[in-house]
Design a protein around this motif. Structure first.
Motif, PDB file in Angstrom:
ATOM      1  N   ARG A   1      -8.566  11.135  -9.102  1.00 11.86           N
ATOM      2  CA  ARG A   1      -8.524  10.389  -7.847  1.00 11.86           C
ATOM      3  C   ARG A   1      -7.623   9.176  -8.052  1.00 11.86           C
ATOM      4  O   ARG A   1      -7.854   8.376  -8.960  1.00 11.86           O
ATOM      5  CB  ARG A   1      -9.927   9.925  -7.445  1.00 11.86           C
ATOM      6  CG  ARG A   1     -10.932  11.048  -7.244  1.00 11.86           C
ATOM      7  CD  ARG A   1     -10.830  11.615  -5.843  1.00 11.86           C
ATOM      8  NE  ARG A   1     -11.642  12.803  -5.684  1.00 11.86           N
ATOM      9  CZ  ARG A   1     -12.765  12.841  -4.985  1.00 11.86           C
ATOM     10  NH1 ARG A   1     -13.234  11.748  -4.429  1.00 11.86           N
ATOM     11  NH2 ARG A   1     -13.406  13.978  -4.858  1.00 11.86           N
ATOM     12  N   ILE A   2      -6.598   9.047  -7.190  1.00 10.92           N
ATOM     13  CA  ILE A   2      -5.585   8.020  -7.380  1.00 10.92           C
ATOM     14  C   ILE A   2      -5.287   7.333  -6.052  1.00 10.92           C
ATOM     15  O   ILE A   2      -5.132   8.004  -5.020  1.00 10.92           O
ATOM     16  CB  ILE A   2      -4.289   8.641  -7.947  1.00 10.92           C
ATOM     17  CG1 ILE A   2      -4.587   9.359  -9.273  1.00 10.92           C
ATOM     18  CG2 ILE A   2      -3.200   7.584  -8.124  1.00 10.92           C
ATOM     19  CD1 ILE A   2      -3.454  10.220  -9.769  1.00 10.92           C
ATOM     20  N   ASP A   3      -5.174   6.018  -6.098  1.00 10.42           N
ATOM     21  CA  ASP A   3      -4.781   5.245  -4.929  1.00 10.42           C
ATOM     22  C   ASP A   3      -3.474   5.816  -4.381  1.00 10.42           C
ATOM     23  O   ASP A   3      -2.509   6.036  -5.126  1.00 10.42           O
ATOM     24  CB  ASP A   3      -4.596   3.779  -5.333  1.00 10.42           C
ATOM     25  CG  ASP A   3      -4.349   2.841  -4.166  1.00 10.42           C
ATOM     26  OD1 ASP A   3      -3.575   3.189  -3.249  1.00 10.42           O
ATOM     27  OD2 ASP A   3      -4.913   1.735  -4.178  1.00 10.42           O
ATOM     28  N   GLU A   4      -3.435   6.058  -3.089  1.00  2.96           N
ATOM     29  CA  GLU A   4      -2.252   6.639  -2.454  1.00  2.96           C
ATOM     30  C   GLU A   4      -0.991   5.814  -2.732  1.00  2.96           C
ATOM     31  O   GLU A   4       0.106   6.362  -2.860  1.00  2.96           O
ATOM     32  CB  GLU A   4      -2.497   6.723  -0.945  1.00  2.96           C
ATOM     33  CG  GLU A   4      -1.369   7.325  -0.159  1.00  2.96           C
ATOM     34  CD  GLU A   4      -1.672   7.400   1.325  1.00  2.96           C
ATOM     35  OE1 GLU A   4      -1.364   8.438   1.931  1.00  2.96           O
ATOM     36  OE2 GLU A   4      -2.228   6.415   1.877  1.00  2.96           O
ATOM     37  N   ARG A   5      -1.120   4.515  -2.899  1.00  4.29           N
ATOM     38  CA  ARG A   5       0.031   3.631  -3.126  1.00  4.29           C
ATOM     39  C   ARG A   5       0.529   3.663  -4.563  1.00  4.29           C
ATOM     40  O   ARG A   5       1.621   3.188  -4.856  1.00  4.29           O
ATOM     41  CB  ARG A   5      -0.341   2.183  -2.779  1.00  4.29           C
ATOM     42  CG  ARG A   5      -0.824   1.994  -1.351  1.00  4.29           C
ATOM     43  CD  ARG A   5      -1.459   0.632  -1.162  1.00  4.29           C
ATOM     44  NE  ARG A   5      -2.651   0.522  -1.997  1.00  4.29           N
ATOM     45  CZ  ARG A   5      -3.266  -0.621  -2.279  1.00  4.29           C
ATOM     46  NH1 ARG A   5      -2.817  -1.764  -1.808  1.00  4.29           N
ATOM     47  NH2 ARG A   5      -4.352  -0.624  -3.037  1.00  4.29           N
ATOM     48  N   ASN A   6      -0.260   4.218  -5.488  1.00  4.99           N
ATOM     49  CA  ASN A   6       0.075   4.205  -6.908  1.00  4.99           C
ATOM     50  C   ASN A   6       0.991   5.391  -7.250  1.00  4.99           C
ATOM     51  O   ASN A   6       0.566   6.384  -7.838  1.00  4.99           O
ATOM     52  CB  ASN A   6      -1.202   4.228  -7.750  1.00  4.99           C
ATOM     53  CG  ASN A   6      -0.952   3.955  -9.200  1.00  4.99           C
ATOM     54  OD1 ASN A   6       0.183   3.997  -9.670  1.00  4.99           O
ATOM     55  ND2 ASN A   6      -2.011   3.688  -9.932  1.00  4.99           N
ATOM     56  N   ILE A   7       2.232   5.250  -6.882  1.00  7.39           N
ATOM     57  CA  ILE A   7       3.209   6.336  -7.046  1.00  7.39           C
ATOM     58  C   ILE A   7       3.385   6.703  -8.520  1.00  7.39           C
ATOM     59  O   ILE A   7       3.499   7.881  -8.868  1.00  7.39           O
ATOM     60  CB  ILE A   7       4.562   5.944  -6.409  1.00  7.39           C
ATOM     61  CG1 ILE A   7       4.383   5.603  -4.922  1.00  7.39           C
ATOM     62  CG2 ILE A   7       5.599   7.046  -6.605  1.00  7.39           C
ATOM     63  CD1 ILE A   7       3.776   6.699  -4.077  1.00  7.39           C
ATOM     64  N   LYS A   8       3.400   5.713  -9.393  1.00 10.15           N
ATOM     65  CA  LYS A   8       3.594   5.967 -10.831  1.00 10.15           C
ATOM     66  C   LYS A   8       2.497   6.892 -11.377  1.00 10.15           C
ATOM     67  O   LYS A   8       2.790   7.878 -12.059  1.00 10.15           O
ATOM     68  CB  LYS A   8       3.602   4.632 -11.577  1.00 10.15           C
ATOM     69  CG  LYS A   8       3.902   4.724 -13.041  1.00 10.15           C
ATOM     70  CD  LYS A   8       3.958   3.320 -13.637  1.00 10.15           C
ATOM     71  CE  LYS A   8       4.221   3.339 -15.118  1.00 10.15           C
ATOM     72  NZ  LYS A   8       4.256   1.981 -15.689  1.00 10.15           N
ATOM     73  N   SER A   9       1.253   6.602 -11.066  1.00 10.23           N
ATOM     74  CA  SER A   9       0.145   7.442 -11.552  1.00 10.23           C
ATOM     75  C   SER A   9       0.137   8.803 -10.874  1.00 10.23           C
ATOM     76  O   SER A   9      -0.172   9.816 -11.497  1.00 10.23           O
ATOM     77  CB  SER A   9      -1.194   6.738 -11.338  1.00 10.23           C
ATOM     78  OG  SER A   9      -1.301   5.641 -12.203  1.00 10.23           O
ATOM     79  N   ARG A  10       0.470   8.831  -9.606  1.00 12.76           N
ATOM     80  CA  ARG A  10       0.518  10.117  -8.901  1.00 12.76           C
ATOM     81  C   ARG A  10       1.561  11.036  -9.532  1.00 12.76           C
ATOM     82  O   ARG A  10       1.300  12.220  -9.769  1.00 12.76           O
ATOM     83  CB  ARG A  10       0.807   9.903  -7.416  1.00 12.76           C
ATOM     84  CG  ARG A  10      -0.361   9.249  -6.670  1.00 12.76           C
ATOM     85  CD  ARG A  10      -0.049   9.020  -5.221  1.00 12.76           C
ATOM     86  NE  ARG A  10       0.206  10.291  -4.554  1.00 12.76           N
ATOM     87  CZ  ARG A  10       0.632  10.385  -3.295  1.00 12.76           C
ATOM     88  NH1 ARG A  10       0.854   9.297  -2.584  1.00 12.76           N
ATOM     89  NH2 ARG A  10       0.834  11.574  -2.755  1.00 12.76           N
ATOM     90  N   LYS A  11       2.741  10.496  -9.814  1.00 14.35           N
ATOM     91  CA  LYS A  11       3.792  11.316 -10.429  1.00 14.35           C
ATOM     92  C   LYS A  11       3.379  11.777 -11.824  1.00 14.35           C
ATOM     93  O   LYS A  11       3.669  12.909 -12.221  1.00 14.35           O
ATOM     94  CB  LYS A  11       5.106  10.530 -10.485  1.00 14.35           C
ATOM     95  CG  LYS A  11       5.762  10.419  -9.132  1.00 14.35           C
ATOM     96  CD  LYS A  11       7.105   9.746  -9.209  1.00 14.35           C
ATOM     97  CE  LYS A  11       7.712   9.725  -7.814  1.00 14.35           C
ATOM     98  NZ  LYS A  11       9.087   9.307  -7.780  1.00 14.35           N
ATOM     99  N   ALA A  12       2.699  10.921 -12.568  1.00 17.86           N
ATOM    100  CA  ALA A  12       2.246  11.298 -13.912  1.00 17.86           C
ATOM    101  C   ALA A  12       1.269  12.473 -13.850  1.00 17.86           C
ATOM    102  O   ALA A  12       1.367  13.420 -14.639  1.00 17.86           O
ATOM    103  CB  ALA A  12       1.609  10.102 -14.614  1.00 17.86           C
TER     104      ALA A  12
END
Length: 190
Positions: free
Chosen positions: A132-143
């Motif tokens: 589960r990742i904050d929608e704004r956290n692009i770096k973690s989403r891409k990882a």
């Protein structure tokens, strides 16, 4: 449930508890380290409370918290955990991950995630791992996407942040039947 120690040539995940969390005091105070998290770890007291919550979950079989040790740099790097462990449905979450700025972008997190996914699918024999990742956290989403996780949906404005902002949370998942392919392609050099 007893928290295991997990390790490979790069990373060592050591069970986190109130006897060893002080290794993380300096890292926890780094600016904007957990900006996208509703948690607060910025003082010794709030870090201790954060760890106590994780340890409480361990005793209730809902979490497995770890300290991340970087074997290459020979230093403690941060923390992560399995959470929301559901033994009936064989589903758990990997999250609550924070790594000091000096360790970010070094490949350490990929080793950490490999150890955790391997343990979840091949030792615990779970059917699904979620992130589960904050929608704004692009770096973690891409990882997480680079790990092979699939975006399954977005929970709109479901979490209140420390500043009162209502974040939307991206839900990612990896199924057990996808693990061997991910292991062979994403983690082929491990």
């Amino acid at each position: 449930m007893t928290a295991p120690t997990l390790e490979n040539q790069r990373a060592k995940l050591i069970p986190l508890d109130l006897s060893n969390y002080k290794h993380l005091l300096d890292i926890a105070q780094e600016k904007n380290l957990i900006y996208y998290s509703p948690s607060n770890i910025s003082t010794p007291e709030t870090l201790k409370q954060y760890v106590q919550t994780a340890v409480d979950g361990l005793y209730h079989n809902t979490t497995l918290p770890f300290i991340i040790y970087d074997k290459l740099k020979q230093a403690y790097a941060g923390s992560t955990r399995f959470g929301l462990i559901n033994f009936n449905n064989k589903v758990l979450h990997i999250g609550w991950t924070w790594i000091g700025h000096n360790f970010q972008g070094t490949g350490l997190n990929k080793h950490v995630k490999f150890l955790m996914l391997h343990y979840a699918f091949e030792t615990l024999h779970f059917e699904k791992v979620e992130f589960r990742i904050d929608e704004r956290n692009i770096k973690s989403r891409k990882a997480v996407e680079k790990l092979g996780a699939t975006l399954e949906g977005i929970l709109r404005e479901d979490t209140v942040m420390a500043d009162g902002f209502r974040r939307s949370t991206c839900c990612y998942g990896i199924l057990k039947r996808e693990w061997n392919n991910i292991k062979d392609h994403v983690f082929k050099n491990f």
